[in-house]
Design an enzyme around this catalytic site. Structure first.
Site, short mmCIF file in Angstrom:
data_model
loop_
_atom_site.label_atom_id
_atom_site.label_comp_id
_atom_site.label_asym_id
_atom_site.label_seq_id
_atom_site.Cartn_x
_atom_site.Cartn_y
_atom_site.Cartn_z
N LYS A 188 -1.55 7.10 4.50
CA LYS A 188 -1.85 7.24 3.07
C LYS A 188 -1.22 6.05 2.34
O LYS A 188 -0.03 6.06 1.98
CB LYS A 188 -1.28 8.55 2.50
CG LYS A 188 -1.80 8.82 1.10
CD LYS A 188 -0.81 9.45 0.16
CE LYS A 188 0.17 8.54 -0.45
NZ LYS A 188 -0.32 7.55 -1.42
N GLU A 262 12.56 4.49 4.12
CA GLU A 262 12.91 3.11 3.75
C GLU A 262 12.80 3.04 2.23
O GLU A 262 11.69 3.05 1.69
CB GLU A 262 11.93 2.12 4.39
CG GLU A 262 12.01 2.04 5.89
CD GLU A 262 13.27 1.34 6.38
OE1 GLU A 262 13.93 0.66 5.59
OE2 GLU A 262 13.59 1.50 7.56
N CYS A 296 12.11 -4.82 -1.71
CA CYS A 296 13.26 -3.93 -1.62
C CYS A 296 14.54 -4.66 -1.25
O CYS A 296 15.61 -4.30 -1.71
CB CYS A 296 12.97 -2.85 -0.59
SG CYS A 296 12.55 -3.53 1.02
N GLU A 395 17.71 -0.21 -9.58
CA GLU A 395 16.75 -1.15 -9.01
C GLU A 395 15.70 -1.46 -10.08
O GLU A 395 14.98 -0.57 -10.52
CB GLU A 395 16.07 -0.53 -7.78
CG GLU A 395 15.13 -1.48 -7.10
CD GLU A 395 14.36 -0.84 -5.96
OE1 GLU A 395 13.81 0.27 -6.13
OE2 GLU A 395 14.32 -1.45 -4.88
P1 NAD Z 1 6.72 5.13 -4.83
O1 NAD Z 1 7.87 5.89 -4.27
O2 NAD Z 1 6.29 5.40 -6.20
O3 NAD Z 1 5.43 5.30 -3.89
C1 NAD Z 1 5.44 4.96 -2.51
C2 NAD Z 1 4.32 5.72 -1.83
O4 NAD Z 1 4.65 7.11 -1.85
C3 NAD Z 1 2.96 5.61 -2.50
O5 NAD Z 1 1.96 5.63 -1.50
C4 NAD Z 1 2.89 6.87 -3.35
O6 NAD Z 1 1.56 7.27 -3.63
C5 NAD Z 1 3.59 7.85 -2.42
N1 NAD Z 1 4.21 9.01 -3.05
C6 NAD Z 1 4.96 9.07 -4.16
N2 NAD Z 1 5.37 10.33 -4.37
C7 NAD Z 1 4.87 11.08 -3.36
C8 NAD Z 1 4.95 12.46 -3.01
N3 NAD Z 1 5.61 13.34 -3.75
N4 NAD Z 1 4.34 12.86 -1.89
C9 NAD Z 1 3.67 11.99 -1.12
N5 NAD Z 1 3.52 10.70 -1.40
C10 NAD Z 1 4.13 10.24 -2.51
O7 NAD Z 1 7.14 3.59 -4.64
P2 NAD Z 1 6.33 2.31 -5.09
O8 NAD Z 1 6.50 2.13 -6.56
O9 NAD Z 1 4.97 2.34 -4.50
O10 NAD Z 1 7.16 1.16 -4.31
C11 NAD Z 1 8.29 0.56 -4.79
C12 NAD Z 1 9.54 1.15 -4.14
O11 NAD Z 1 9.47 1.02 -2.73
C13 NAD Z 1 10.80 0.41 -4.55
O12 NAD Z 1 11.82 1.32 -4.84
C14 NAD Z 1 11.16 -0.39 -3.31
O13 NAD Z 1 12.51 -0.73 -3.19
C15 NAD Z 1 10.70 0.52 -2.22
N6 NAD Z 1 10.49 -0.24 -0.99
C16 NAD Z 1 11.37 -0.06 0.05
C17 NAD Z 1 11.22 -0.80 1.22
C18 NAD Z 1 12.17 -0.65 2.38
O14 NAD Z 1 11.80 -1.03 3.48
N7 NAD Z 1 13.36 -0.11 2.20
C19 NAD Z 1 10.16 -1.71 1.32
C20 NAD Z 1 9.30 -1.87 0.24
C21 NAD Z 1 9.46 -1.10 -0.91
#
Ligand code: NAD
Length: 489
Positions: A188, A262, A296, A395
């Site tokens: 997804k 992550e 990230c 962040e």
């Molecule tokens: P997000 O948490 O809003 O969404 C990430 C994914 O999760 C999306 O596909 C979203 O649709 C899904 N999602 C959100 N809530 C959900 C739920 N309740 N159930 C199922 N799926 C759900 O994050 P974002 O804005 O897309 O990405 C940015 C974040 O990702 C930043 O905080 C960044 O630091 C983090 N990130 C971490 C890493 C790592 O490897 N540690 C790498 C890249 C990004």
């Protein structure tokens, strides 16, 4: 200048989902809009997955795991398929780089350099399971001398839930390792960036993997939430924000589903008092605001000795003023727009909070001159930042760097650790062993001495609120393994 607005990528069936080895029609007619961060105009439309689509995808992945050949193939056979996926990815690298640039606004000069990592991950895990360095069956003797086999088995059906900032590589980390282990997947991707997951589905289809091993349903939060709670899912592999990670971990805990997370970061670049600032500058320029700060592991807090603060600022602010901001499809541009309108609003709110909180805006903070359209913000540096400030703790996920000064090494270590996060970090020093000693005292999942390195063949991940588990390297494969102990009585 607007060099490209539509992806050249030719997908077989962008109006469908990939489920059970077929391109199938969605259950609902709801659509997802992908907006260009450069023009702010509609770029693509995709179907949005519903709970019925998730049921179909989980059923296909379940059947492939429970009844199909994939988990029972020899590691060598699975490795052969992974290598074919890598070949197919390699043929489409330009397309993958362009998709990243168009959807996210990541500069093409960077995306072209980084996309080969996707093929590297599939080849790496193929070689790992096909060589002598990873054993799925460990022969042991128990205390009474009897024979035991400790067997590594795939964890089962996995949901890969991925964010928008680096859509393909964050998916490849999961899928390459999980497929190597023998797992099956429902992917997804983020609703804002589904294109790469379609390309990966096509690469997997063309490699001839058994039906149902990989399934793709782009969806928003509602269907995503349904997926992570689904009883047919054994493990959720999540990359995204810490807030969503906590929610997902709690949902998985209810049925003790496996989960790896992550999450976000607020990593420190710590310049020790003997550091050569000129040598540090190139890596700081690349990693303090990569992809407009939407990475990230960005080094968003720079810790400098009080006595050398001005020397550092003269160098750093000079270099930041030379960052070329503009259309990310232009190969000369270093920084594109933020990925979406809500990101721009978020970053602007943090810049306001920095000013209101008493930090000094040393450069940036507004819209770059001459860029009236697009989600652009200037590269921004705050000085006189203290660890208690909101901009030092949260962040921001934008091109906003906090410069924090310290008095001595103990103060520097304390300030570096003064964070809820613990993902990455860098220590700069003329003495690498001194830097190593300091690195051992920083609570984070990874650090680099005199630079910033993330290598897909090495474990990557966070401590504290930056996550649980590791991706990449041997440990990334273990993420998809359950141990089974078989005694011979
Ligand atoms: P997000 O948490 O809003 O969404 C990430 C994914 O999760 C999306 O596909 C979203 O649709 C899904 N999602 C959100 N809530 C959900 C739920 N309740 N159930 C199922 N799926 C759900 O994050 P974002 O804005 O897309 O990405 C940015 C974040 O990702 C930043 O905080 C960044 O630091 C983090 N990130 C971490 C890493 C790592 O490897 N540690 C790498 C890249 C990004």
């Amino acid at each position: 200048m607007n060099l490209m607005t539509k992806p050249k990528s030719v997908l077989h069936a962008p109006e469908k989902f990939f489920i059970g080895g077929e391109w199938v029609n969605p259950h609902s007619d709801r659509m997802l809009d992908v907006i260009s961060p450069v023009t702010e105009e509609l770029m693509m439309r995709y179907p949005e997955g519903s709970t019925e689509d998730m049921d179909a995808a989980v059923a296909a992945a379940r059947d492939a795991f429970d009844n199909g050949p994939w988990p029972r193939l020899s590691p060598r056979e699975r490795a052969g398929y992974l290598r074919k996926v890598a070949e197919n990815i390699t043929e489409r690298l330009d397309e993958i780089a362009e998709a990243w640039t168009l959807q996210v606004g990541a500069p093409i000069m960077l995306t072209k350099k980084l996309v080969p990592q996707n093929a590297t991950l599939f080849n790496y895990y193929a070689d790992l399971i096909d060589g002598n360095s990873y054993s799925f069956v460990d022969e042991r003797r128990r205390a009474d001398g009897g024979k035991v086999r400790v067997v590594k088995e795939p964890v089962g059906v996995c949901a890969a839930v991925t964010p928008w900032n680096a859509p393909m590589v964050l998916l490849s980390y999961k899928i390459a390792a999980g497929l190597a282990a023998g797992c099956t997947f429902v992917s997804k991707p983020s609703p804002e960036t589904p294109l790469e997951a379609y390309i990966l589905a096509e690469c997997i289809e063309a490699a001839g993997l058994p039906k149902g091993v990989f399934n793709l349903v782009p969806a928003g939060r509602e269907a995503g939430d349904y997926l992570i709670r689904h009883r047919g899912i054994d493990k959720v592999a999540f990359t995204g924000s810490t807030a969503a990670g906590k929610h997902i971990a709690a949902a998985c805990a209810e049925r003790l589903a496996r989960v790896s997370l992550e999450l976000g970061g607020k990593s420190a670049a710590l310049l020790l008092d003997d550091a050569d600032f000129r040598q540090a500058l190139p890596s700081l320029m690349v990693y303090t605001m990569p992809i407009t700060g939407q990475v990230c592991f960005s080094l968003t807090r720079i810790l400098v000795p009080e006595t050398r603060k001005q020397e550092f600022l003269d160098l750093f602010l000079g270099a930041v003023s030379n960052i070329k901001v503009g259309d990310p499809s232009d190969p000369a541009v270093h920084m594109g727009p933020l990925a979406m309108g809500r990101q721009l609003e978020r970053v602007k709110a943090y810049i306001d909070a920095g000013i209101r909180g008493g930090a000094t805006l040393a450069c940036g903070g507004g819209r770059p001159a001459g860029l009236e359209k697009g989600f652009y913000v200037e590269p921004t540096v705050f000085t006189d930042v203290t660890p208690a400030m909101k901009i030092a703790q949260e962040e921001i996920f934008g091109p906003v760097v906090c410069v924090i000064s310290y008095s001595d090494e103990e103060d520097a270590i304390r300030k570096a650790n003064d964070s809820a996060y613990g993902l990455n970090g860098a220590i700069y020093s003329a003495d690498p062993e001194r830097a190593y000693r300091v690195a051992r005292r920083i609570r984070s999942g990874g650090l680099t001495i005199n630079g910033n390195i993330v290598d897909p063949t090495m474990p990557f991940g966070g401590v504290k609120e930056s996550g649980q588990g590791r991706e990449g390297g041997i440990e990334g494969l273990d993420n998809y393994i359950e141990l089974k102990t078989i005694h011979f009585a």
